[in-house]
Motif scaffolding. Sequence first.
Motif, PDB file in Angstrom:
ATOM      1  N   ALA A   1      30.396  -6.739  -2.002  1.00  0.00           N
ATOM      2  CA  ALA A   1      31.321  -7.418  -2.593  1.00  0.00           C
ATOM      3  C   ALA A   1      31.152  -7.449  -4.126  1.00  0.00           C
ATOM      4  N   SER A   2      31.983  -7.376  -5.006  1.00  0.00           N
ATOM      5  CA  SER A   2      31.445  -7.569  -6.276  1.00  0.00           C
ATOM      6  C   SER A   2      31.148  -9.090  -6.528  1.00  0.00           C
ATOM      7  N   ASN A   3      30.090  -9.078  -7.584  1.00  0.00           N
ATOM      8  CA  ASN A   3      29.417 -10.191  -7.745  1.00  0.00           C
ATOM      9  C   ASN A   3      29.939 -10.892  -9.276  1.00  0.00           C
ATOM     10  N   ASP A   4      29.677 -12.277  -9.264  1.00  0.00           N
ATOM     11  CA  ASP A   4      30.457 -12.976 -10.334  1.00  0.00           C
ATOM     12  C   ASP A   4      29.753 -12.624 -11.851  1.00  0.00           C
ATOM     13  N   TYR A   5      28.415 -12.144 -11.605  1.00  0.00           N
ATOM     14  CA  TYR A   5      27.873 -11.647 -12.985  1.00  0.00           C
ATOM     15  C   TYR A   5      28.526 -10.280 -13.653  1.00  0.00           C
ATOM     16  N   GLU A   6      29.034  -9.635 -12.491  1.00  0.00           N
ATOM     17  CA  GLU A   6      29.656  -8.364 -12.988  1.00  0.00           C
ATOM     18  C   GLU A   6      31.224  -8.703 -13.572  1.00  0.00           C
ATOM     19  N   GLN A   7      31.516  -9.950 -13.557  1.00  0.00           N
ATOM     20  CA  GLN A   7      32.932 -10.150 -13.966  1.00  0.00           C
ATOM     21  C   GLN A   7      32.919 -11.037 -15.117  1.00  0.00           C
ATOM     22  N   GLY A   8      31.858 -11.849 -15.484  1.00  0.00           N
ATOM     23  CA  GLY A   8      31.849 -12.656 -16.605  1.00  0.00           C
ATOM     24  C   GLY A   8      30.378 -13.257 -16.851  1.00  0.00           C
ATOM     25  N   LEU A   9      30.307 -13.885 -17.952  1.00  0.00           N
ATOM     26  CA  LEU A   9      29.032 -14.577 -18.129  1.00  0.00           C
ATOM     27  C   LEU A   9      28.583 -15.544 -17.048  1.00  0.00           C
ATOM     28  N   VAL A  10      27.373 -15.465 -16.932  1.00  0.00           N
ATOM     29  CA  VAL A  10      26.977 -16.650 -16.103  1.00  0.00           C
ATOM     30  C   VAL A  10      25.679 -17.332 -16.759  1.00  0.00           C
ATOM     31  N   ASP A  11      25.566 -18.611 -16.101  1.00  0.00           N
ATOM     32  CA  ASP A  11      24.661 -19.600 -16.801  1.00  0.00           C
ATOM     33  C   ASP A  11      22.927 -19.115 -16.404  1.00  0.00           C
ATOM     34  N   ILE A  12      22.413 -18.855 -17.439  1.00  0.00           N
ATOM     35  CA  ILE A  12      20.875 -18.445 -16.950  1.00  0.00           C
ATOM     36  C   ILE A  12      20.014 -19.233 -17.425  1.00  0.00           C
ATOM     37  N   SER A  13      20.498 -20.481 -17.745  1.00  0.00           N
ATOM     38  CA  SER A  13      19.316 -21.662 -18.021  1.00  0.00           C
ATOM     39  C   SER A  13      18.261 -21.926 -17.083  1.00  0.00           C
ATOM     40  N   SER A  14      18.683 -21.757 -15.960  1.00  0.00           N
ATOM     41  CA  SER A  14      17.713 -22.190 -14.941  1.00  0.00           C
ATOM     42  C   SER A  14      16.619 -21.179 -14.855  1.00  0.00           C
ATOM     43  N   TYR A  15      16.673 -19.919 -15.417  1.00  0.00           N
ATOM     44  CA  TYR A  15      15.513 -18.838 -15.353  1.00  0.00           C
ATOM     45  C   TYR A  15      14.521 -19.118 -16.446  1.00  0.00           C
ATOM     46  N   THR A  16      13.382 -19.347 -15.983  1.00  0.00           N
ATOM     47  CA  THR A  16      12.288 -19.404 -16.969  1.00  0.00           C
ATOM     48  C   THR A  16      11.788 -17.799 -17.320  1.00  0.00           C
ATOM     49  N   VAL A  17      10.669 -17.833 -18.423  1.00  0.00           N
ATOM     50  CA  VAL A  17      10.269 -16.497 -18.795  1.00  0.00           C
ATOM     51  C   VAL A  17       9.575 -15.857 -17.629  1.00  0.00           C
ATOM     52  N   GLU A  18       8.928 -16.671 -16.836  1.00  0.00           N
ATOM     53  CA  GLU A  18       7.873 -16.376 -15.881  1.00  0.00           C
ATOM     54  C   GLU A  18       8.801 -15.708 -14.747  1.00  0.00           C
ATOM     55  N   THR A  19       9.889 -16.533 -14.164  1.00  0.00           N
ATOM     56  CA  THR A  19      10.811 -15.984 -13.277  1.00  0.00           C
ATOM     57  C   THR A  19      11.417 -14.530 -13.543  1.00  0.00           C
ATOM     58  N   ILE A  20      11.863 -14.512 -14.811  1.00  0.00           N
ATOM     59  CA  ILE A  20      12.386 -13.088 -15.372  1.00  0.00           C
ATOM     60  C   ILE A  20      11.421 -12.060 -15.281  1.00  0.00           C
ATOM     61  N   ILE A  21      10.164 -12.273 -15.637  1.00  0.00           N
ATOM     62  CA  ILE A  21       9.411 -11.207 -15.728  1.00  0.00           C
ATOM     63  C   ILE A  21       8.844 -10.791 -14.389  1.00  0.00           C
ATOM     64  N   SER A  22       8.574 -11.835 -13.598  1.00  0.00           N
ATOM     65  CA  SER A  22       8.117 -11.521 -12.065  1.00  0.00           C
ATOM     66  C   SER A  22       9.274 -10.882 -11.361  1.00  0.00           C
ATOM     67  N   LYS A  23      10.401 -11.182 -11.605  1.00  0.00           N
ATOM     68  CA  LYS A  23      11.670 -10.367 -11.069  1.00  0.00           C
ATOM     69  C   LYS A  23      11.609  -8.902 -11.687  1.00  0.00           C
ATOM     70  N   MET A  24      11.338  -8.655 -12.758  1.00  0.00           N
ATOM     71  CA  MET A  24      11.088  -7.410 -13.128  1.00  0.00           C
ATOM     72  C   MET A  24      10.123  -6.622 -12.221  1.00  0.00           C
ATOM     73  N   VAL A  25       8.982  -7.046 -12.104  1.00  0.00           N
ATOM     74  CA  VAL A  25       7.970  -6.438 -11.248  1.00  0.00           C
ATOM     75  C   VAL A  25       8.404  -6.308 -10.228  1.00  0.00           C
ATOM     76  N   GLU A  26       9.121  -7.064  -9.429  1.00  0.00           N
ATOM     77  CA  GLU A  26       9.378  -7.111  -8.102  1.00  0.00           C
ATOM     78  C   GLU A  26      10.407  -5.974  -7.952  1.00  0.00           C
ATOM     79  N   GLY A  27      11.622  -6.124  -8.738  1.00  0.00           N
ATOM     80  CA  GLY A  27      12.579  -5.286  -8.687  1.00  0.00           C
ATOM     81  C   GLY A  27      12.441  -3.740  -9.220  1.00  0.00           C
ATOM     82  N   GLY A  28      10.946  -3.609  -9.652  1.00  0.00           N
ATOM     83  CA  GLY A  28      10.692  -2.288  -9.913  1.00  0.00           C
ATOM     84  C   GLY A  28      11.344  -1.661 -11.149  1.00  0.00           C
ATOM     85  N   ILE A  29      11.416  -2.636 -12.120  1.00  0.00           N
ATOM     86  CA  ILE A  29      12.494  -2.135 -13.311  1.00  0.00           C
ATOM     87  C   ILE A  29      11.629  -1.399 -14.194  1.00  0.00           C
ATOM     88  N   ILE A  30      12.116  -0.150 -14.528  1.00  0.00           N
ATOM     89  CA  ILE A  30      11.591   0.737 -15.593  1.00  0.00           C
ATOM     90  C   ILE A  30      12.430   1.114 -16.453  1.00  0.00           C
TER      91      ILE A  30
END
Lengths: 322, 450
Positions: B111-140
């Motif tokens: 199903a299409s996600n809301d972040y693909e359809q418009g802006l979403v609120d990202i204020s709940s994410y901290t620097v650490e969570t975003i960086i740990s998500k990068m590691v977890e998601g294998g982002i290169i």
Amino acid sequence: MKLKVAEQLHDVSPHITMNRSTKEIMQDVVLAMLPALLGGIYFFGINSLILTLASVTTCLLSEYIWQKIRREQLTVSDWSAVVTGMLIAFNVPSTTPIWAVMVASVFAIVVVKQFFGGIGSNFANPALMGRALLMFLWPASISNYVTTYHNGADAISSATVLGLYKAGSDTAQFTKWDMFIGNIPGCIGETSVLLLLIGFAYLCYRRVVNLAAAGTYVLTVLLITFVFAKDGMFKGDILTNLMSGGLILGACFMMTDYASVAPRVKVVLSIIAGVVTAGIRIWGRLPEGVSYGILVANCLSGLIDTIIRPHIYGVGLKNNKR
Amino acid sequence: MRHYFHGGIHPADGTDKLLSNQVPIRMYTPKSVEISMKQSPNSVCEAIVKVKDKVSRGDLIGKSVSFGSANIHASISGTVNDIKTIRDDWGRDIEIIVIEADDKEADTKRASNDYEQGLVDISSYTVETIISKMVEGGIIGMGGAGFPTHVKYETEEDIQYVLINAAECEPYLTCDHVLMKEYGYSIINGILLFIKAASAKKAILCFEDNKQDVAKDFEYIILKNDLPIEIRVLPTRYPQGGERQLVEAVMGMEVPAGKLPASIGVIINNVATAKALSDIVLGNEPLITRVVTVTGKVKEPCNYLVPIGTRFSELIDLSGDFKAKTSRVIDGGPMTGHCIQIGGTKEDLMLSVTKTTSGLLVLEDFTKVESPCIRCGECERVCPAGLAPFKIDYAAIENDIVLCEKLYATECISCGCCSYVCPAKRELAYRITEAKTEVFRQRQERSSKS
């Protein structure tokens, strides 16, 4: 380090290449010189064509034979020897004996070009070295300048306009228009400013030559000959200096020659060539200094290239912080 | 103030990109995938699944073991059928996990996600969570080099700007262009996450002027929502998308030799990486799909959104087979891509899509014959690093590594401009790149001795 050779290089990137080869560049230069050659034949007679064919053939043959003997990669088909041959003929008067251009051609190709490693490795312009050899050994062979057929009478011996100018004689018999179209005594390919510029415009359009190098050279010569004229400071004859000698030929087809001039420092070398050329014209024994000016610049190219360092991305940065 | 990067070329006239940038992205999910444990040149992972294991889409299957590598996940649900081992160009053994889908239904479009359809609120994410998500998601980095993204963000430097690279300067490739057309909001959400992760002032989104259409769309969204993103449209020139060249073209300053852009307060990411980041942070989906351009001499050039591990042979099949007499198949673009096959049929293609596969290009094969350098100086004029390629070429042929180092072979970015313009058809870029590798190898040897 083990590098792939020849056919192993088939699959290395990039996989697209610009549609231009050494051969095409040389063919462009030959094409650009054709108007001036036709002009030479028109003004000085069929002898111009015979001399040109003789020097081109000699250049091609000597390159072929030399490479066959040495068992080197054959580069005759790249047309660079044709360019050299044509330039040799362009730089001598139509009265030059055939043997002289043939000697100059062999010397240019074998000694100046192949001794130093062939195309791209020669330290100086082969054609100019060929001319310098004749000037040195048989100066009489290339100093019999004649008037053009189209000056009202049959060709008779005549000093060049620059020669008259240098001697302080009257140059009024040659109009500026004659100088522009090429109706004056001189070497086969140097007299017609108009036809040389047509060829040069074509080379600029094809992006074969460096306009800045040619322009700087011409401007330097004109500036110095204007300032330090024999009649006094700031009294030089700009148009005569520009159009009556080999300046345009040198600037368009020899100062811009690749092999002998380091690309990055072309403009600096053009200034050096300009200073030497103007110096010879003003203070030297000879009326003309284009070939020596360019040869001096050729010989200094390695040194200048070492002195003027290029800027490498990210090296030696100052005040780079925002 | 307008800046330009030094050197560069115009290797194409725009018709190359028209082949594939007007067609919508096609989705495709193959019945089986072959996921290599080497997703970018410097990253080798260790397989943590065994043959016969059941995996579902997004499960971790390869674990990062070295500095330059990132986690690898299953891109389809199914069973591990086989683990092959092949030896790469550097002599390393690379494991390849073959997954066979059991249930086709499970992999149909989510199903299409809301972040693909418009802006979403990202204020709940901290620097650490975003960086740990990068590691977890294998982002290169998905632009080509494949540098793990989290490493860029774990910097101690004070980051001012995040440059988002949408230049896509390689001829033929259009994967970033069509991605921006269809996943605009994913990308913008990703960019906002990047700004947050870097604690930067703003992001600069850099286009080339052959992508004005998407630049306008992005500008509209950015102005409407007052986002801290600046749009920069640069004149089309290769290699604009090179990290260092982009910094020069946008900021007017150079990245010091041997240092990362972070040293002057800049981080650079590709647009596709921005989409991958919003997928893992906002959609909880690791990097398991990417857009691949299949173009050149194929019947129907197109962009495909496919799972990592999709076989190249299937991609060529989808595009209706080769059109060239003798085809040269290239993994990547024509300037820097790696030739993987010359001649042969599509069935002969062995490799599969990795996280860094931006395109699969088919060209008519051709032969170049090297002739002596005529010192025309074109290579020097176009070199974005300011090198004298013909001199390094001589030195490399003479095996004079000391001279190569003196001529700064180490600063070569392997863009291929020099080989492209060379009228003598010399393979300058190849030999300079080899010389660069050798200089680095000898430096390493010296430092390990002392």
